[in-house]
Design a protein around this motif. Structure first.
Motif, PDB file in Angstrom:
ATOM      1  N   GLU A   1       2.260   1.814  -3.385  1.00 60.36           N
ATOM      2  CA  GLU A   1       1.242   2.405  -4.271  1.00 60.36           C
ATOM      3  C   GLU A   1       1.096   3.901  -3.986  1.00 60.36           C
ATOM      4  O   GLU A   1       1.003   4.714  -4.901  1.00 60.36           O
ATOM      5  CB  GLU A   1      -0.127   1.737  -4.045  1.00 60.36           C
ATOM      6  N   GLU A   2       1.064   4.224  -2.704  1.00 60.06           N
ATOM      7  CA  GLU A   2       0.938   5.636  -2.310  1.00 60.06           C
ATOM      8  C   GLU A   2       2.110   6.456  -2.842  1.00 60.06           C
ATOM      9  O   GLU A   2       1.955   7.603  -3.246  1.00 60.06           O
ATOM     10  CB  GLU A   2       0.930   5.767  -0.784  1.00 60.06           C
TER      11      GLU A   2
ATOM     12  N   GLU B   1       0.840  -1.207   0.000  1.00 60.25           N
ATOM     13  CA  GLU B   1       0.000   0.000   0.000  1.00 60.25           C
ATOM     14  C   GLU B   1       0.875   1.257   0.000  1.00 60.25           C
ATOM     15  O   GLU B   1       0.609   2.207  -0.733  1.00 60.25           O
ATOM     16  CB  GLU B   1      -0.918   0.058   1.240  1.00 60.25           C
ATOM     17  N   GLU B   2       1.904   1.235   0.833  1.00 61.97           N
ATOM     18  CA  GLU B   2       2.777   2.412   0.898  1.00 61.97           C
ATOM     19  C   GLU B   2       3.485   2.640  -0.446  1.00 61.97           C
ATOM     20  O   GLU B   2       3.730   3.765  -0.852  1.00 61.97           O
ATOM     21  CB  GLU B   2       3.828   2.238   2.000  1.00 61.97           C
TER      22      GLU B   2
END
Ligand code: PR8
Length: 492
Positions: free
Chosen positions: A164-165, A161-162
């Motif tokens: 992707e962020e 997720e990080e």
């Protein structure tokens, strides 16, 4: 401008940006004017990146075995790598590559640096020269073999997720950067067959040069865990497990400078955004035989005031005709020219000429308020140049309903043509081929290709398309339901 290529080549020479007579193909010399534009452009980028990243500097040479470790990556670059085989007269046991990019230089070190989840995220960047043995037609700043303004950022994260962020974060950084330079762009996800070697996916920024050809000016790659697994980059979690990290990398090149020059320039030459102009204001004295010294003295005062306000000012007191100076500074793209003569001094005025609009205005210089006026004029120039560039960019974007229409649009009007596509690789490649060969009758040449970067449809767009009816959502090649909006353009 009628022939952009010729214009571009001439202006690089006349404005003393780049000298391309260096005797190695694809490698050019930065001249003082060009170097300053490059310096100020990089300053903008550094200011943005330094808030979240740390600048580093890795060696230029990469051992053969490290470069070869990541199989997909090396396959993507194998035809472009320059090799050092000898040290003096001695043949090296291990060949050394001149970095085409620095993943394989940096990541073995990252493997030593990353230990615990508390070390993450890590964000680094470096601004270096990289080498790519390009086989396509080389062009100064646009396709070079020594990329001298390669800004590469590399980030390391604990979770998917990080990671992707971070891709979104990088997109934001480049948006901010290109906006400050007034460079318009289209952001898209590249098709799988056109992504960075080793990446999970690639997001790219494309702009359009005045000849209607698209130019990729920046890329953001989600590397997922591919390189982490190859280079054994792991971290210890809070629970004491060892996990592979997730990574991104993103870069820009000399093409940004090419875009500044190409997009804003006109028949008179360069038109530079104030943020990167070597001189933001030039003062030209209008001198007659009588009272010359008084005018020069007065101009020096104006120069000192503007300089102390932090502006880059040049007082052009050469003993040549004012008209010749006007021509030169217009050609070099100085955003504001102030003309001051005896009558202006008498009236406490100065003539202010805006390079972007080629318009003159008279301002009062009775009080020091004129300093703020000049500053706000520079801001207006930045704003107006950006607006003008986006207007022209948007004119180059068109939709197509059929493959024939897409091809015709490109052939006749260039620019970027968007349409629906099913997302299937075989269909996409067939479509590219149809546009390139069947319809235009053009075989892949060394100087031009057709690219199909994809833009994924957002949820809102899908909703609005459903209202348009089914026809709008069909792939223009195979007719199957479309999941993507895609684009095709003649590219550099
Ligand atoms: C990476 N690794 O390398 P990228 N001349 C001028 N500009 C070029 C050339 C060339 N020959 N080749 C590519 N570019 C990743 C990200 C570290 C940083 C431009 O990515 O291979 C491309 O258009 O996509 C792109 O914008 C940028 O360099 C990064 O290159």
């Amino acid at each position: 401008m009628t022939d952009f290529s010729e214009w571009f080549h001439n202006i690089l020479e006349e404005a003393e940006i780049i000298d391309d007579r260096y005797p190695v193909k694809g490698m050019n010399v930065w001249q003082p004017q060009g170097f300053k534009i490059r310096k100020y452009t990089l300053e903008i980028l550094r200011n943005i990146l330094d808030k979240t990243h740390e600048e580093v500097l890795f060696p230029m040479l990469i051992p053969e075995d490290e470069l070869a470790k990541e199989a997909i990556h090396v396959k993507g670059f194998e035809e472009e790598v320059y090799w050092i085989t000898h040290g003096g007269l001695t043949e090296l046991n291990k060949k050394l590559a001149l970095r085409p990019t620095s993943e394989t230089a940096m990541y073995p070190m990252f493997s030593l640096w990353v230990r615990s989840h508390t070390d993450l995220p890590m964000r680094f960047y470096q601004i270096v020269n990289t080498f790519r043995y390009e086989t396509k037609h080389t062009r100064p700043l646009i396709r070079v073999r020594e990329i001298t303004t390669f800004k590469e950022a590399h980030t390391v994260h604990a979770t998917e997720e990080e990671c992707e962020e971070e891709v979104q974060n990088a997109v934001k950084i480049y948006k901010q950067f290109f906006d400050m330079l007034g460079i318009p762009y289209m952001i898209s996800k590249r098709p799988q067959w056109d992504k960075f070697p080793g990446a999970k996916y690639t997001v790219a920024f494309d702009t359009i040069l005045p000849d209607g050809k698209a130019l990729q000016i920046g890329t953001v790659h989600n590397l997922d865990q591919t390189f982490a697994k190859t280079f054994d980059i792991t971290y210890e979690t809070e629970e004491g497990d060892h996990n592979y990290v997730y990574q991104t990398c993103y870069g820009i090149s000399d093409r940004v400078i090419a875009s500044i020059i190409g997009i804003h320039g006109d028949e008179k030459g360069l038109c530079l955004p104030p943020a990167v102009a070597p001189y933001q204001v030039v003062i030209v004295p209008i001198i007659f035989k009588k009272g010359a010294e008084e005018v020069l003295e007065f101009c020096r005062g104006v120069e000192a005031k503007l300089k102390s306000a932090g502006l880059r000012v040049h007082f052009d007191d050469r003993d040549i005709r004012a008209g010749k100076k006007f021509y030169e500074h217009e050609m070099r793209g100085v955003p504001i020219r102030m003309e001051i003569g005896p009558r202006d001094i008498e009236n406490n005025n100065a003539v202010v000429f805006r390079r972007d609009k080629l318009e003159k205005d008279t301002i009062s210089i009775e009080s020091d308020d004129f300093i703020d006026e000049i500053k706000s004029t520079l801001d207006n120039i930045t704003h107006d140049m950006r607006e003008k560039a986006w207007k022209s960019f948007n004119k180059h974007l068109r939709d197509a309903e059929t493959v024939e229409e897409a091809a015709r649009e490109i052939e006749e009007n260039m620019g970027i043509v968007t349409f629906h596509w099913c997302g299937d690789e075989a269909c996409g490649k067939e479509l590219e081929e149809k546009v390139r060969v069947d319809i235009l009758g053009v075989r892949e040449s060394k100087s031009e290709t057709y690219k199909m970067p994809l833009t994924e449809i957002t949820k809102e767009e899908i909703d609005s398309l459903q209202e348009e009816g089914a026809a709008a959502r069909k792939c223009i090649n195979c007719g199957k339901p479309s999941t993507c909006r895609t684009m095709i353009a003649k590219t550099y």
